[in-house]
Write an enzyme that holds these catalytic residues in place. Structure first.
Site, mmCIF file in Angstrom:
data_model
loop_
_atom_site.group_PDB
_atom_site.id
_atom_site.type_symbol
_atom_site.label_atom_id
_atom_site.label_comp_id
_atom_site.label_asym_id
_atom_site.label_seq_id
_atom_site.Cartn_x
_atom_site.Cartn_y
_atom_site.Cartn_z
ATOM 1 N N LYS A 9 -1.803 3.234 25.062
ATOM 2 C CA LYS A 9 -1.484 4.119 26.365
ATOM 3 C C LYS A 9 -1.324 5.807 26.538
ATOM 4 O O LYS A 9 -1.544 5.739 25.135
ATOM 5 C CB LYS A 9 0.210 3.831 26.632
ATOM 6 C CG LYS A 9 -0.300 2.545 27.176
ATOM 7 C CD LYS A 9 -1.084 1.438 28.824
ATOM 8 C CE LYS A 9 -1.141 0.269 28.472
ATOM 9 N NZ LYS A 9 -0.619 -0.594 28.920
HETATM 10 C C1 LIG Z 1 0.074 -2.320 29.343
HETATM 11 C C2 LIG Z 1 0.457 -2.506 30.804
HETATM 12 C C3 LIG Z 1 2.100 -3.702 30.773
HETATM 13 C C4 LIG Z 1 2.620 -3.878 30.075
HETATM 14 O O1 LIG Z 1 2.762 -2.619 29.204
HETATM 15 P P1 LIG Z 1 3.775 -2.822 27.483
HETATM 16 O O2 LIG Z 1 3.897 -2.120 26.968
HETATM 17 O O3 LIG Z 1 2.315 -3.126 26.514
HETATM 18 O O4 LIG Z 1 4.829 -4.312 27.379
HETATM 19 C C5 LIG Z 1 1.800 -4.097 32.227
HETATM 20 N N1 LIG Z 1 0.601 -3.454 32.608
HETATM 21 C C6 LIG Z 1 -0.205 -2.767 32.920
HETATM 22 C C7 LIG Z 1 -1.615 -2.801 33.550
HETATM 23 C C8 LIG Z 1 -0.387 -2.795 31.313
HETATM 24 O O5 LIG Z 1 -1.849 -2.234 31.034
#
Ligand SMILES: *Cc1c(COP(=O)(O)O)cnc(C)c1O
Length: 384
Positions: free
Chosen positions: A200
């Site tokens: 991210k």
């Molecule tokens: C990455 C993501 C999540 C969840 O995040 P994690 O940190 O991997 O648990 C939720 N929604 C979307 C759209 C994502 O891309």
């Protein structure tokens, strides 16, 4: 080692001449290491420590939200506010069929029923007119998802939500840095959720954050993420809670990341512009944010022309040293959520979409290689 230098070596299958360019690689080149060492040296490695408050304040500052509560991943950053909104069995939550599975799973984890809605063709995001059609007496909330760094039509979604009396939780996991007419995503609804997974825009390894402007809701989030313990009396547990806390080590990494967020976002905008300009002559369609949206360009994503064999194209690009990623499969095709419903727009995006390497440290040379490799792979199928 090259074959010429080592003639006794048996012939190996052809390998790319250069290392594979991955879709993502975090940039940890700032104060990340120093702050983590500080946690180690001070022994504050668990979920109490100065970095947690500082990282929360940094995210509140970036988003303009009154409150930010750190949690241990982006998935619980969705489950926690859903739970605190009192959503449970018998309730319905509207969510796009085209999303990452965590959006849907967290609704199911509360005992509520996820109700799928269609996406829009241009920006690939939740279609407000379809949301309106799917509201019933059981609908408690809407979960717009800001995918790939673009932003949902929050003006339309909030108008529907307020008029129909339902809550809104924005899944902004992929959209740190994205604004609509200057207002940060995650601050339009009752609460917003961010993820700090390794790929991210800001990462803490695993981590998440819930933002809200509501003082009472923020206090509830803090209590429930810490085992339901009273905020003023230790070991006095007043409500059902979870251990969703973030560690000081993760917050240390996150704080260092936020210090460089402007540079990270500038690098991502630059690479997105490079791709759009260089690939303009190809028959591919980029995700197109609506008017007023400043996308953080999390992963630059595009639709291949109809009739392209996506798996073959991606395998050819991989063999030429470029990793790509298919976009998400629609949730209503997954075994646990399978339904007979059809979402033609979401399904079309899901079969044709790919994401290109989009990490901040990509060089012009590497970006050029990605574009050339995509052009060649399309040409192989007579599409360019
Ligand atoms: C990455 C993501 C999540 C969840 O995040 P994690 O940190 O991997 O648990 C939720 N929604 C979307 C759209 C994502 O891309």
């Amino acid at each position: 080692m090259s074959g010429a230098m080592n003639p006794a070596q048996p012939e190996r299958p052809a390998r790319p001449a250069q290392p594979v360019i991955p879709v993502y690689r975090p940039d940890l080149s700032g104060n990340e290491r120093a702050y983590v060492l500080n946690c180690m040296d001070s022994t504050w490695i668990s979920s109490i420590g100065a970095y947690i408050g500082k990282f929360e304040a940094a995210i509140a500052g970036i988003t303009g939200a009154r409150h930010a509560a750190a949690v241990c991943n982006g998935t619980v950053a969705l489950h926690l506010p859903l739970h605190c909104m009192g959503i449970g069995p018998g309730d319905e939550v509207i969510v796009p069929a085209f999303t990452y599975i965590a959006s849907v799973n967290t609704i199911a984890q509360t005992g509520a029923t996820p109700v799928f809605a269609e996406s829009r063709a241009g920006d690939w995001l939740l279609d407000p007119s379809d949301v309106e059609r799917r509201i019933t007496a059981r609908t408690k909330a809407i979960m717009p998802v800001h995918l790939y760094g673009a932003a949902c039509d929050m003006a339309a979604i909030m108008e529907i939500a307020r008029r129909r009396g339902v809550r809104v939780l924005e899944d902004a996991a992929e959209a740190l840095g994205t604004t609509i007419h200057g207002k940060h995503v995650g601050t339009f609804g009752d609460a917003g959720s961010f993820s700090f997974f390794g790929n991210k825009t800001v990462t803490t390894g695993e981590g998440g954050m819930v933002v809200t402007d509501d003082d009472e809701f923020a206090a509830q989030l803090r209590q429930v993420k810490g085992q339901g313990q009273s905020l003023t009396r230790r070991y006095w547990h007043e409500v059902l809670g979870f251990n969703y806390r973030m560690t000081n080590i993760c917050a240390a990494i996150g704080l260092a990341q936020t210090e460089r967020l402007p540079q990270i976002l500038a690098a991502k905008r630059r690479l997105a512009t490079f791709y759009k300009e260089t690939l303009a002559s190809l028959p591919v369609t980029f995700q197109r944010p609506i008017e007023g949206v400043e996308s953080a360009d999390w992963l630059v994503s595009l639709l291949l022309p109809r009739g392209t064999d996506r798996d073959r194209l991606m395998a050819e690009m991989q063999a030429a040293g470029v990793e790509t990623r298919p976009v998400f499969y629609p949730a209503h095709h997954m075994p646990m959520y399978r339904s007979e419903e059809h979402f033609p727009v979401a399904e079309d995006i899901a079969v044709r979409g790919i994401s290109l390497p989009s990490f901040p440290a990509l060089t012009d040379d590497e970006l050029g290689r990605v574009c050339e490799t995509l052009r060649n792979a399309l040409r192989q199928q007579g599409k360019a």
